[in-house]
Design a protein around this motif. Structure first.
Motif, short mmCIF file in Angstrom:
data_model
loop_
_atom_site.label_atom_id
_atom_site.label_comp_id
_atom_site.label_asym_id
_atom_site.label_seq_id
_atom_site.Cartn_x
_atom_site.Cartn_y
_atom_site.Cartn_z
N GLY A 133 35.88 7.51 -11.35
CA GLY A 133 35.86 6.81 -10.07
C GLY A 133 36.19 7.72 -8.90
O GLY A 133 35.79 7.44 -7.76
N LEU A 134 36.89 8.83 -9.16
CA LEU A 134 37.15 9.80 -8.10
C LEU A 134 35.84 10.31 -7.52
O LEU A 134 35.68 10.45 -6.30
N PHE A 135 34.89 10.59 -8.40
CA PHE A 135 33.59 11.10 -7.95
C PHE A 135 32.72 9.97 -7.36
O PHE A 135 31.91 10.21 -6.48
N TRP A 136 32.94 8.75 -7.85
CA TRP A 136 32.26 7.58 -7.29
C TRP A 136 32.60 7.44 -5.81
O TRP A 136 31.75 7.12 -4.98
N VAL A 137 33.87 7.69 -5.47
CA VAL A 137 34.31 7.61 -4.08
C VAL A 137 33.50 8.58 -3.22
O VAL A 137 33.05 8.23 -2.12
N LEU A 138 33.27 9.79 -3.71
CA LEU A 138 32.48 10.77 -2.95
C LEU A 138 31.03 10.28 -2.77
O LEU A 138 30.42 10.54 -1.73
N GLN A 139 30.51 9.59 -3.76
CA GLN A 139 29.16 9.01 -3.63
C GLN A 139 29.15 7.97 -2.50
O GLN A 139 28.23 7.96 -1.67
N GLN A 140 30.16 7.12 -2.49
CA GLN A 140 30.22 6.06 -1.48
C GLN A 140 30.37 6.63 -0.08
O GLN A 140 29.88 6.06 0.88
N LYS A 141 31.05 7.76 0.03
CA LYS A 141 31.27 8.41 1.33
C LYS A 141 30.07 9.27 1.75
O LYS A 141 30.04 9.78 2.87
N TRP A 173 29.19 12.13 0.33
CA TRP A 173 29.43 13.54 0.05
C TRP A 173 28.63 13.99 -1.17
O TRP A 173 28.37 15.18 -1.33
N TYR A 174 28.29 13.07 -2.06
CA TYR A 174 27.46 13.33 -3.24
C TYR A 174 26.15 12.59 -3.07
O TYR A 174 26.10 11.51 -2.47
N HIS A 175 25.10 13.15 -3.65
CA HIS A 175 23.76 12.57 -3.57
C HIS A 175 23.32 12.16 -4.97
O HIS A 175 22.99 13.02 -5.79
N THR A 176 23.33 10.87 -5.23
CA THR A 176 22.93 10.37 -6.54
C THR A 176 21.41 10.44 -6.69
O THR A 176 20.69 10.66 -5.73
N LEU A 219 24.64 16.78 -7.81
CA LEU A 219 25.13 15.81 -6.84
C LEU A 219 25.31 16.42 -5.45
O LEU A 219 25.37 15.71 -4.46
N TYR A 220 25.39 17.73 -5.39
CA TYR A 220 25.59 18.43 -4.13
C TYR A 220 24.26 18.63 -3.38
O TYR A 220 24.26 19.15 -2.27
N SER A 221 23.16 18.22 -4.01
CA SER A 221 21.83 18.38 -3.41
C SER A 221 21.06 17.06 -3.52
O SER A 221 21.24 16.30 -4.47
N GLN A 222 20.18 16.81 -2.55
CA GLN A 222 19.39 15.58 -2.60
C GLN A 222 18.25 15.67 -3.61
O GLN A 222 17.77 14.65 -4.08
N THR A 223 17.78 16.87 -3.94
CA THR A 223 16.68 17.03 -4.89
C THR A 223 17.22 17.23 -6.30
O THR A 223 18.26 17.87 -6.50
#
Length: 179
Positions: free
Chosen positions: A157-165, A167-170, A68-72
């Protein structure tokens, strides 16, 4: 001896504070606006710490989370999932791509299916000749409280918040194995 005692005390404090903060973060209603930048940084670091702690027992989960910390999302070659009863049944009954799912009790640490269930729930298995591919959506749901151990729960959902912001790359990670 004093150094060892100091290390043990420091680790105990770190773990205690971490568990306390996790418990407090789990109590916050999961909505993007409910988290400060400080909370987001805590969650971000929590993800790294959880991955590091999980790696010895659940390396695939750690790898997926860290992706999740990388786009690839590179293809990973492994046979870790071949001992799973759920995966074996999907392979044996294969006629078309199938979504993998487990019973909620299978996620508990110590269950023989936990390693695979935690890594592959919601993934899609496809089979081409002797090649098995499992495509895993790398993203967190908005509201899912997961019990990892008795008294240790994580609100995904804590990690979902980082996705929405952002900060994470799904994305999708592919696990591949040739039989």
């Amino acid at each position: 001896m004093r150094v060892i005692a100091t290390i043990i005390v420091c680790l105990s404090l770190f773990v205690s504070v971490g568990l306390y903060r996790l418990n407090e973060l789990n109590k916050i209603p999961v909505h993007v606006d409910n988290y400060s930048t400080y909370n987001l940084a805590e969650i971000y670091v929590l993800g790294v710490v959880m991955s590091a702690l999980a790696y010895p027992l659940y390396p695939e989960i750690a790898v997926e989370h860290m992706s999740l910390y990388s786009q690839t999302k590179p293809v990973k070659h492994s046979n870790f999932f071949m001992r799973s009863k759920v995966v074996q049944k999907a392979i044996e009954d294969y006629s078309k791509p199938v979504m993998l799912s487990w019973h909620s009790k299978d996620y508990m640490i110590g269950n023989s299916e936990a390693r695979v269930a935690l890594a592959l729930n919601g993934a899609v298995l496809t089979k081409h000749d002797d090649n098995i591919f499992i495509d895993v959506p790398i993203k967190y749901p908005r509201n899912s409280l997961v019990e990892l151990l008795p008294m240790l729960k994580v609100q995904e959902g804590l990690f979902w918040v980082l996705q929405q912001k952002g900060w994470y790359h799904t994305g999708t990670m592919r696990w591949a194995h040739t039989t």
